[in-house]
Design a protein around this motif. Structure first.
Motif, mmCIF file in Angstrom:
data_model
loop_
_atom_site.group_PDB
_atom_site.id
_atom_site.type_symbol
_atom_site.label_atom_id
_atom_site.label_comp_id
_atom_site.label_asym_id
_atom_site.label_seq_id
_atom_site.Cartn_x
_atom_site.Cartn_y
_atom_site.Cartn_z
ATOM 1 N N TRP A 33 45.890 71.427 34.208
ATOM 2 C CA TRP A 33 45.867 72.599 35.081
ATOM 3 C C TRP A 33 46.373 73.821 34.325
ATOM 4 O O TRP A 33 47.374 73.742 33.595
ATOM 5 N N GLU A 34 45.673 74.934 34.520
ATOM 6 C CA GLU A 34 46.161 76.207 33.976
ATOM 7 C C GLU A 34 47.479 76.556 34.665
ATOM 8 O O GLU A 34 47.684 76.228 35.838
ATOM 9 N N LYS A 56 47.591 78.279 38.150
ATOM 10 C CA LYS A 56 47.208 77.317 39.197
ATOM 11 C C LYS A 56 48.397 76.411 39.526
ATOM 12 O O LYS A 56 48.699 76.160 40.703
ATOM 13 N N ALA A 57 49.076 75.902 38.486
ATOM 14 C CA ALA A 57 50.210 75.013 38.701
ATOM 15 C C ALA A 57 51.326 75.712 39.471
ATOM 16 O O ALA A 57 51.942 75.122 40.369
ATOM 17 N N ARG A 74 48.242 64.039 31.904
ATOM 18 C CA ARG A 74 48.114 65.278 32.666
ATOM 19 C C ARG A 74 48.896 66.376 31.957
ATOM 20 O O ARG A 74 49.998 66.127 31.462
ATOM 21 N N CYS A 127 43.427 65.281 31.837
ATOM 22 C CA CYS A 127 43.088 66.394 32.718
ATOM 23 C C CYS A 127 44.264 67.364 32.750
ATOM 24 O O CYS A 127 45.422 66.939 32.732
ATOM 25 N N LEU A 181 49.733 70.914 31.442
ATOM 26 C CA LEU A 181 49.713 72.300 31.880
ATOM 27 C C LEU A 181 49.470 73.165 30.656
ATOM 28 O O LEU A 181 49.999 72.885 29.573
ATOM 29 N N ASP A 238 40.082 77.033 36.181
ATOM 30 C CA ASP A 238 41.500 76.829 35.884
ATOM 31 C C ASP A 238 41.881 75.356 35.735
ATOM 32 O O ASP A 238 43.031 74.971 35.914
ATOM 33 N N VAL A 239 40.896 74.534 35.401
ATOM 34 C CA VAL A 239 41.123 73.111 35.146
ATOM 35 C C VAL A 239 40.367 72.719 33.882
ATOM 36 O O VAL A 239 39.235 73.172 33.664
#
Length: 273
Positions: free
Chosen positions: A88-89, A92-93, A55, A86, A57, A73-74
């Motif tokens: 996250w932008e 978004k985080a 995961r 996967c 960012l 945003d993913v």
């Protein structure tokens, strides 16, 4: 008796993860700021055939943030063999941090870090305690424990790994109830602190030994002490009423986002007239 724990990351797989992160940056024109292991390899009880759950960012260049329509945003990479990636932008985080998202907090506490921008990682860890909602975290973990218990542990023969998917969130909720703040990601840290009964600790270690040696789909007979502990704890569950409220300042999240975008070297594009 210490609780068993292991975080097996093969060198070749680590290299493959690093190559995948570099490819993502080139393919999506982003910069990866943080990447970790989020699944059973991060929790410390991976099976030999467990996936690598990566995961991350990331941040875009400045012009991405200045568009009229919201952008995706993913970033999700199709699962390949045992690699699951996967991300996250960052905005978004940070929105999720403001809402006290336990999953994001766990990523930041992962014992397996593949990549980290030191400045951003340090800021995120500093901020997370201010945005922690004990009430929301407790609800998240208890809901997870109840769902997995009802769905997978009702027969005489059960899928053994699901015991850990109930025990871990159940102990995390107890950690919060004890006033310890955000629970650690490593299952061993939780169990060492929260499980004091020697016989139960011994049975948990027996379960871990099976899980870490067998396949993800391994089934077996119930573990009686673990099963009784889960049933007893869920039956006695009663939410405390004196949770602390988050004290985070949202402007600190705005500054972090702006600083991270600036580090990419992004500038407004110049257009000729």
């Amino acid at each position: 008796m210490k609780i068993l724990s292991a975080h097996p990351i093969e060198p070749l797989m680590r290299e493959r993860v690093m190559d995948e992160l570099t490819a993502i940056e080139a393919r999506h024109d982003v910069r990866v700021l943080f990447a970790c292991e989020s699944g059973s390899r991060g929790w410390g009880f991976a099976s030999p055939d467990s996936d690598y759950d990566v995961r991350f960012l990331y941040v875009h260049k400045l012009d991405w943030y200045l568009r009229v329509e919201p952008q995706r945003d993913v970033i999700e990479v199709p699962i390949s063999d045992e690699l699951d990636v996967c991300g996250w932008e960052l905005r978004k985080a940070l929105q999720l941090m403001r809402r006290s998202n336990p999953t994001l907090f766990e990523w930041l506490d992962s014992p397996v870090i593949y990549r980290e921008d030191a400045g951003v990682g340090e800021q995120l860890r500093t901020l997370k305690s201010a945005f922690l909602s004990e009430r929301k975290g407790r609800w998240h973990y208890l809901a997870m424990a109840k769902k997995n218990f009802r769905g997978y542990l009702q027969g005489e023969t059960v899928r053994l790994k699901k015991y850990l998917y109930v025990l871990r969130p159940l102990l995390a909720a107890q950690w919060i109830d004890a006033g310890n703040g955000m629970p650690p990601m490593r299952f061993a840290d939780l169990a060492d602190a929260m499980v004091l009964e020697p016989a139960l600790r011994e049975e948990i270690n027996a379960l871990l030994a099976v899980k870490m040696a067998a396949g993800e789909a391994e089934h077996g007979a119930r573990f009686p002490l673990i099963h009784a502990f889960i049933e007893r704890t869920l039956a006695a569950e009663k939410p405390p009423s004196d949770f602390k409220k988050p004290t985070g300042d949202a402007t600190a999240l705005d500054r972090l986002l702006l600083d991270a975008i600036g580090q990419v070297g992004a500038f407004l594009p110049k257009h000729s007239t």
